[in-house]
Motif scaffolding. Structure first.
Motif, short mmCIF file in Angstrom:
data_model
loop_
_atom_site.label_atom_id
_atom_site.label_comp_id
_atom_site.label_asym_id
_atom_site.label_seq_id
_atom_site.Cartn_x
_atom_site.Cartn_y
_atom_site.Cartn_z
N ILE A 102 24.26 33.65 35.77
CA ILE A 102 25.72 33.84 35.73
C ILE A 102 26.35 32.55 36.27
CG2 ILE A 102 25.67 35.04 37.97
CD1 ILE A 102 28.21 36.56 37.06
N GLY A 103 27.40 32.10 35.63
CA GLY A 103 28.08 30.89 36.11
C GLY A 103 29.52 30.88 35.65
N VAL A 104 30.37 30.29 36.48
CA VAL A 104 31.79 30.11 36.13
C VAL A 104 32.11 28.63 36.34
CG1 VAL A 104 34.16 30.66 36.83
CG2 VAL A 104 32.46 32.49 36.63
N ALA A 105 32.83 28.03 35.41
CA ALA A 105 33.18 26.61 35.51
C ALA A 105 33.93 26.35 36.82
CB ALA A 105 34.06 26.22 34.32
N PRO A 106 33.60 25.26 37.52
CA PRO A 106 34.21 25.00 38.83
C PRO A 106 35.74 25.10 38.83
CG PRO A 106 32.46 23.43 38.41
CD PRO A 106 32.61 24.25 37.16
N GLU A 107 36.39 24.64 37.75
CA GLU A 107 37.86 24.63 37.73
C GLU A 107 38.47 26.01 37.46
OE1 GLU A 107 35.80 23.18 35.69
OE2 GLU A 107 36.43 23.31 33.60
N HIS A 108 37.60 27.00 37.17
CA HIS A 108 38.11 28.36 36.91
C HIS A 108 37.65 29.35 37.99
CE1 HIS A 108 39.74 27.57 32.87
NE2 HIS A 108 38.66 26.81 32.68
N ARG A 109 37.07 28.83 39.09
CA ARG A 109 36.50 29.75 40.10
C ARG A 109 37.56 30.40 40.97
NH1 ARG A 109 31.04 26.28 41.51
NH2 ARG A 109 30.17 26.60 39.41
N ARG A 110 37.18 31.47 41.61
CA ARG A 110 38.00 32.29 42.52
C ARG A 110 39.21 32.87 41.80
NH1 ARG A 110 35.87 31.98 47.79
NH2 ARG A 110 36.95 33.95 48.14
N ARG A 111 39.03 33.22 40.53
CA ARG A 111 40.07 33.91 39.78
C ARG A 111 39.59 35.29 39.30
NH1 ARG A 111 42.76 29.03 36.12
NH2 ARG A 111 43.22 27.69 37.90
#
Ligand SMILES: CC(C)(COP(=O)(O)OP(=O)(O)OC[C@H]1O[C@@H](n2cnc3c(N)ncnc32)[C@H](O)[C@@H]1OP(=O)(O)O)[C@@H](O)C(=O)NCCC(=O)NCCS
Length: 192
Positions: A102-111
């Motif tokens: 599982i991964g989320v792009a750094p610029e889209h994290r904590r959303r």
């Protein structure tokens, strides 16, 4: 000078690169969608950006995951259909789902994007009659552990030197619709 700078950057160790400041992405709507073989290159690139420590999946591994009938793979995409996150799960013969990545792009994290994908996963697995989910996470990956705890996972076991660099892992489990106790799941995993 620019050439020398570029060359120096090329050899900067990944640990130094990781402290780069991330500019958050502009606000956008997101939607969860299927992740299929046609997204192979995009997910591979995002996976390299998410796992900078080198413990990322190869093209071959993603190719395998995206073509398995017993795999469930999601992405979360922006309104412009840019991939912002991914999630892959394999469902074993014993009916236990295993989160493989599982991964989320750094610029889209904590959303809340990872939480949203995990919520979608719960729904899909429950529809298929799957009652439990397991995963492994590095003992040092406290961000991911917080996410999993927030989504109802519990640590049931510490696995010695689980990762290639010798770091221990935690086995975390979650019972869907309360049909199987976490202890039962980890015993089942040990036996598998
Ligand atoms: C772990 C990861 C997937 C989280 O994605 P995300 O979309 O930022 O997570 P969410 O916004 O859905 O977070 C949900 C909750 O998880 C917890 N959480 C997530 N990231 C956290 C962090 N960096 N520090 C502390 N808690 C965190 C929080 O409780 C958060 O809720 P909050 O923001 O209201 O406090 C992302 O950081 C990532 O891609 N990391 C690199 C790849 C990785 O480590 N994958 C897991 C391998 S096991």
């Amino acid at each position: 000078m620019a050439f020398l700078q570029a060359l120096r950057n090329f050899f900067v160790p990944s640990a130094t690169r990781r402290i780069m400041v991330v500019e958050p992405a502009a606000a956008t709507e997101y939607h969860v969608a299927a992740l299929t073989p046609k997204h192979l290159n995009e997910v591979l690139y995002l996976n390299f950006r998410c796992f900078e420590d080198g413990e990322n999946y190869t093209k071959h591994t993603f190719s395998y995951l995206l073509s398995q009938p017993n795999a469930l793979c999601f992405q979360i995409a922006t309104a412009a259909n840019e991939m912002a996150g991914f999630l892959c799960v394999l469902v074993g013969q014993e009916g236990i789902a295993h989160i493989t990545t599982i991964g989320v792009a750094p610029e889209h994290r904590r959303r809340g994007l990872a939480e949203r994908m995990l919520g979608e996963l719960d729904r899909s697995l429950t529809e298929r009659g799957i009652t439990s989910i397991v995963l492994e996470v590095r003992v040092g990956n406290t961000a991911a552990q917080s996410l999993y705890r927030a989504c109802g996972f519990m640590v049931t076991q510490q696995i010695s030197e689980y990762y290639n660099d010798g770091e221990d892992g935690y086995l975390m489990v979650k019972a869907l619709s309360g049909q199987m106790a976490p202890g039962d799941i980890s015993r089942h995993c040990e036996a598998a």
